[in-house]
Write a protein that holds these residues in place. Structure first.
Motif, mmCIF file in Angstrom:
data_model
loop_
_atom_site.group_PDB
_atom_site.id
_atom_site.type_symbol
_atom_site.label_atom_id
_atom_site.label_comp_id
_atom_site.label_asym_id
_atom_site.label_seq_id
_atom_site.Cartn_x
_atom_site.Cartn_y
_atom_site.Cartn_z
ATOM 1 N N ARG A 129 77.259 39.279 38.392
ATOM 2 C CA ARG A 129 77.686 40.711 37.475
ATOM 3 C C ARG A 129 77.055 40.661 36.158
ATOM 4 N NH1 ARG A 129 80.191 45.577 37.984
ATOM 5 N NH2 ARG A 129 81.102 46.578 36.013
ATOM 6 N N ARG A 130 77.592 39.720 35.578
ATOM 7 C CA ARG A 130 77.143 39.457 34.185
ATOM 8 C C ARG A 130 75.517 39.223 34.035
ATOM 9 N NH1 ARG A 130 77.720 41.581 28.783
ATOM 10 N NH2 ARG A 130 76.971 39.930 27.468
ATOM 11 N N ILE A 131 74.964 38.454 34.917
ATOM 12 C CA ILE A 131 73.435 38.298 34.914
ATOM 13 C C ILE A 131 72.731 39.468 35.061
ATOM 14 C CG2 ILE A 131 71.576 37.378 36.262
ATOM 15 C CD1 ILE A 131 73.753 34.960 36.945
ATOM 16 N N MET A 132 73.104 40.452 36.021
ATOM 17 C CA MET A 132 72.695 41.664 36.202
ATOM 18 C C MET A 132 72.558 42.507 35.018
ATOM 19 S SD MET A 132 70.714 43.734 38.021
ATOM 20 C CE MET A 132 70.751 42.759 39.932
ATOM 21 N N GLU A 133 73.869 42.671 34.459
ATOM 22 C CA GLU A 133 74.156 43.362 33.401
ATOM 23 C C GLU A 133 73.050 42.977 31.966
ATOM 24 O OE1 GLU A 133 77.933 45.394 31.172
ATOM 25 O OE2 GLU A 133 77.908 43.303 30.997
ATOM 26 N N VAL A 134 73.027 41.853 31.784
ATOM 27 C CA VAL A 134 71.953 41.311 30.790
ATOM 28 C C VAL A 134 70.647 41.692 31.252
ATOM 29 C CG1 VAL A 134 71.606 39.176 29.612
ATOM 30 C CG2 VAL A 134 73.834 39.297 30.125
ATOM 31 N N TYR A 135 70.265 41.318 32.297
ATOM 32 C CA TYR A 135 68.932 41.558 32.785
ATOM 33 C C TYR A 135 68.527 42.939 32.632
ATOM 34 C CZ TYR A 135 65.061 42.010 35.940
ATOM 35 O OH TYR A 135 63.635 42.171 36.235
ATOM 36 N N LEU A 136 69.386 43.836 33.004
ATOM 37 C CA LEU A 136 69.018 45.449 32.700
ATOM 38 C C LEU A 136 69.054 45.702 31.223
ATOM 39 C CD1 LEU A 136 71.004 46.996 35.685
ATOM 40 C CD2 LEU A 136 68.541 46.336 35.660
ATOM 41 N N ASN A 137 69.518 44.909 30.443
ATOM 42 C CA ASN A 137 69.706 45.298 28.917
ATOM 43 C C ASN A 137 68.171 44.401 28.117
ATOM 44 O OD1 ASN A 137 71.720 47.156 27.972
ATOM 45 N ND2 ASN A 137 72.468 46.011 29.623
ATOM 46 N N VAL A 138 67.730 43.472 28.982
ATOM 47 C CA VAL A 138 66.854 42.866 28.095
ATOM 48 C C VAL A 138 65.502 42.893 28.775
ATOM 49 C CG1 VAL A 138 68.577 41.103 26.903
ATOM 50 C CG2 VAL A 138 67.132 40.543 29.061
ATOM 51 N N ALA A 139 65.298 43.001 29.778
ATOM 52 C CA ALA A 139 63.999 43.434 30.570
ATOM 53 C C ALA A 139 63.170 44.436 29.799
ATOM 54 C CB ALA A 139 64.193 43.797 31.886
ATOM 55 N N GLU A 140 61.693 43.923 29.780
ATOM 56 C CA GLU A 140 60.923 44.836 29.036
ATOM 57 C C GLU A 140 60.522 45.827 30.110
ATOM 58 O OE1 GLU A 140 56.878 44.664 26.457
ATOM 59 O OE2 GLU A 140 57.504 43.124 27.692
ATOM 60 N N THR A 141 60.870 47.358 29.489
ATOM 61 C CA THR A 141 60.500 48.347 30.711
ATOM 62 C C THR A 141 59.295 49.136 30.161
ATOM 63 O OG1 THR A 141 62.174 49.576 29.426
ATOM 64 C CG2 THR A 141 62.946 48.545 31.484
ATOM 65 N N GLY A 142 58.653 48.877 29.221
ATOM 66 C CA GLY A 142 57.540 49.558 28.595
ATOM 67 C C GLY A 142 56.836 48.919 27.147
#
Length: 240
Positions: A154-167
């Protein structure tokens, strides 16, 4: 003084040779790295990641907005699992089958492809840099083991969705949702979430709005699989 009395010699501490000194220094460096890396992971289990090397090395103005997983639509989670790592809830951080497939493709030549999971991408994005060879991959593997052990899915997913470059200059799905759709990540539709997920491998080259060709087809494919991810509980480890 009795001439027969034996006077003990002072004990001389043996000196380390060059190899011994190098080994001692190497051991100290390794111990320091292990301590620091574990401390980093423990801290980020509870504290939002403030900045990453990728963000610092980005020449474009930075836009990001840390958002708790509870405030991100479940379709977004399903979309990134569908597009990036369908076995996210099934593996321990490494997808052996994907790694072997990537190895076989790379052996045939052409553009080098990886078999990275969301866990590996998160480890790289948070603690390391984007380019590099075997040294970075080894460090990535170490951090992947740490976050799988200490953070959990759960924490991995939360961090991923906040640091992944989306543009370009845009990091995290909240910033991406605001940029492309003028709404919160909490209110994304399956199609909107899928379009954001479709650009994650190459966020500086792929367009979310007005996408065509492969990006459009890939986004449509992800959108169709969003319901499958939820119906088959492929995101169950995130929502236990």
């Amino acid at each position: 003084m009795n001439n027969d009395q034996i006077i003990p010699r002072a004990r001389v501490k043996p000196t380390k040779g060059p190899i011994g000194r190098i080994g001692w220094l190497f051991a100290r460096i390794v111990a320091a790295f292990l301590f620091i890396s574990v401390a980093q992971v423990v801290i980020y289990k509870f504290v939002p990641v403030p900045i990453t090397l990728t963000m610092l090395m980005d020449d474009h103005p930075l836009v990001k907005d840390w958002t708790a997983l509870d405030d991100i639509d479940r379709d977004m989670v399903a979309a990134v699992i569908s597009g990036e790592d369908g076995k996210f809830c099934l593996h321990n951080g490494f997808d052996q089958e994907a790694i072997m497939q990537a190895f076989k493709r790379n052996a045939r030549g052409g553009r080098i492809r990886g078999g990275s999971t969301i866990s590996q991408q998160t480890a790289k994005n948070v603690f390391l840099w984007q380019n590099g060879g075997y040294v970075r991959k080894a460090l990535e593997a170490w951090y992947t083991v740490l976050i799988e052990t200490i953070w959990g899915k759960r924490r991995i997913m939360e961090v991923y969705l906040n640091v992944a470059e989306t543009g370009i200059g845009t990091y995290g799905v909240e910033a991406g949702a605001q940029r492309y759709y003028g709404k919160s990540a909490r209110k994304l539709s399956p199609v909107e979430a899928a379009r954001i997920a479709a650009v994650l491998p190459q966020p500086k080259k792929r367009e979310v709005n007005g996408a065509g060709g492969f990006t459009r087809r890939h986004g449509n494919s992800i959108a169709r699989r969003v319901a499958v991810v939820k119906n088959e509980a492929l995101d169950a480890c995130v929502y236990r």
